[in-house]
Design a protein around this motif. Structure first.
Motif, short mmCIF file in Angstrom:
data_model
loop_
_atom_site.label_atom_id
_atom_site.label_comp_id
_atom_site.label_asym_id
_atom_site.label_seq_id
_atom_site.Cartn_x
_atom_site.Cartn_y
_atom_site.Cartn_z
N MET A 167 -2.63 12.79 14.82
CA MET A 167 -1.68 13.79 14.40
C MET A 167 -0.33 13.60 15.08
SD MET A 167 -1.81 16.26 12.29
CE MET A 167 -1.60 17.93 11.91
N THR A 168 -0.32 13.24 16.37
CA THR A 168 0.92 13.02 17.09
C THR A 168 1.69 11.84 16.50
OG1 THR A 168 -0.12 13.86 19.08
CG2 THR A 168 1.94 12.66 19.36
N ALA A 169 0.99 10.76 16.17
CA ALA A 169 1.64 9.59 15.58
C ALA A 169 2.29 9.95 14.24
CB ALA A 169 0.64 8.45 15.40
N GLU A 170 1.63 10.81 13.45
CA GLU A 170 2.19 11.21 12.16
C GLU A 170 3.47 12.01 12.35
OE1 GLU A 170 -0.65 12.92 9.50
OE2 GLU A 170 0.90 13.82 8.28
N ARG A 171 3.46 12.94 13.31
CA ARG A 171 4.67 13.71 13.57
C ARG A 171 5.78 12.80 14.08
NH1 ARG A 171 2.62 19.35 16.29
NH2 ARG A 171 1.46 20.01 14.46
N LEU A 191 6.19 9.65 13.42
CA LEU A 191 6.69 8.89 12.27
C LEU A 191 7.63 9.74 11.44
CD1 LEU A 191 6.65 6.35 10.53
CD2 LEU A 191 4.68 7.31 9.33
N ARG A 192 7.27 10.98 11.22
CA ARG A 192 8.13 11.86 10.43
C ARG A 192 9.47 12.06 11.14
NH1 ARG A 192 3.77 16.29 8.32
NH2 ARG A 192 2.75 14.87 6.88
N ARG A 193 9.44 12.21 12.44
CA ARG A 193 10.68 12.36 13.20
C ARG A 193 11.50 11.08 13.10
NH1 ARG A 193 9.05 13.44 18.67
NH2 ARG A 193 7.73 14.93 17.62
N ASP A 194 10.84 9.93 13.23
CA ASP A 194 11.53 8.64 13.11
C ASP A 194 12.09 8.46 11.70
OD1 ASP A 194 10.88 8.10 15.72
OD2 ASP A 194 9.28 6.67 15.24
N ALA A 195 11.30 8.84 10.72
CA ALA A 195 11.75 8.71 9.34
C ALA A 195 12.99 9.59 9.11
CB ALA A 195 10.63 9.08 8.38
N GLN A 196 12.95 10.81 9.63
CA GLN A 196 14.10 11.71 9.49
C GLN A 196 15.32 11.14 10.21
OE1 GLN A 196 14.53 14.29 7.48
NE2 GLN A 196 16.64 14.41 8.18
N SER A 197 15.10 10.56 11.37
CA SER A 197 16.18 9.93 12.11
C SER A 197 16.78 8.78 11.31
CB SER A 197 15.67 9.43 13.46
OG SER A 197 16.67 8.71 14.13
N ASN A 198 15.94 7.99 10.66
CA ASN A 198 16.43 6.89 9.82
C ASN A 198 17.27 7.40 8.66
OD1 ASN A 198 15.31 4.88 11.40
ND2 ASN A 198 13.47 4.67 10.15
N GLY A 223 14.74 -2.42 3.17
CA GLY A 223 13.52 -1.77 2.66
C GLY A 223 13.44 -0.32 3.11
N THR A 224 13.82 -0.05 4.34
CA THR A 224 13.82 1.33 4.84
C THR A 224 14.82 2.16 4.05
OG1 THR A 224 13.14 0.64 7.05
CG2 THR A 224 14.25 2.78 6.87
N LEU A 225 15.97 1.58 3.73
CA LEU A 225 16.96 2.31 2.93
C LEU A 225 16.34 2.72 1.59
CD1 LEU A 225 20.70 1.63 2.44
CD2 LEU A 225 19.26 1.92 0.45
N TYR A 226 15.77 1.76 0.89
CA TYR A 226 15.19 2.08 -0.42
C TYR A 226 14.01 3.04 -0.29
CZ TYR A 226 18.06 -1.40 -2.78
OH TYR A 226 19.12 -2.10 -3.31
N ASN A 227 13.21 2.88 0.75
CA ASN A 227 12.04 3.73 0.94
C ASN A 227 12.43 5.16 1.29
OD1 ASN A 227 9.25 4.29 1.16
ND2 ASN A 227 9.38 4.06 3.38
N ARG A 228 13.43 5.33 2.12
CA ARG A 228 13.80 6.67 2.61
C ARG A 228 14.85 7.36 1.77
NH1 ARG A 228 9.50 7.85 4.81
NH2 ARG A 228 8.84 6.41 6.43
N VAL A 229 15.71 6.58 1.09
CA VAL A 229 16.83 7.18 0.36
C VAL A 229 16.68 7.01 -1.15
CG1 VAL A 229 19.32 7.16 0.06
CG2 VAL A 229 18.36 6.84 2.33
#
Length: 187
Positions: A1-5, A7-14, A47-53
């Motif tokens: 659960m901590t890793a998922e949170r 990742l979500r924080r990292d994803a939001q930061s990206n 890839g992160t750009l296309y995945n996140r945006v």
């Protein structure tokens, strides 16, 4: 659960980094700037750009409409502060051309280069509506030829936007645009 949170924080930061980088790159180079340059400026992969945006249009809609909206609101305030219908329309034209010259992203927006960026197009439609209102007011005041229409105004701004960012454009383009508008005045 901590890793998922995490990742979500990292994803939001990206996403935040991508938005900030896009705003800078688009403002400096226009809306057609390479997405790879935005990803690089954000410190992420393409890839992160296309995945996140998502697509270019989605990225444009995420970052540009608010900025364009602020600039167009300021333009409206300056325009409406003028005392006469003629002065308001003249201010609108001058300020729109100045904005197109100073902001490649706004220029791309006004030229409708990315018609699938719907939030951006909606912001630009508000400036078109203001131009139409100013023309109606000038017609009603009897200071503008009835032959000069909203379509003419948009053509003037289109020519200015195209010439302002084409290094091959003749140096006198702005004088010609201003003469075209000046010829429409009755008084």
């Amino acid at each position: 659960m901590t890793a998922e949170r995490s990742l979500r924080r990292d994803a939001q930061s990206n996403v935040e980094k991508l938005h900030a980088a896009a705003l800078t790159v688009f403002s400096d180079r226009g809306l057609s700037a390479p997405l790879e340059d935005i990803a690089k400026a954000a410190g992420v992969s393409i890839g992160t750009l296309y995945n996140r945006v998502g697509s270019r249009d989605q990225l444009i809609d995420a970052v540009i409409p608010a900025v364009v909206g602020e600039k167009l609101l300021a333009l409206k305030e300056r325009t409406m502060a003028e005392p006469t219908p003629r002065a308001r329309l003249e201010r609108f034209v001058t300020c729109m051309i100045d904005l197109q010259l100073s902001d490649p992203a706004l220029n791309d927006a006004m030229l409708r280069r990315f018609p699938d960026a719907t939030a951006l197009i909606n912001a630009c439609d508000r400036s078109t509506a203001l131009g139409a209102e100013l023309i109606e007011d000038a017609h009603a005041a009897g200071v503008l030829s009835q032959d000069f229409t909203t379509e003419d105004l948009m053509a003037v701004l289109w020519m200015a936007g195209t010439a302002s960012h084409d290094p091959r454009a003749p140096s006198g383009w702005r004088r010609l645009v201003e003469r075209g508008v000046a010829a429409a005045w009755i008084e």
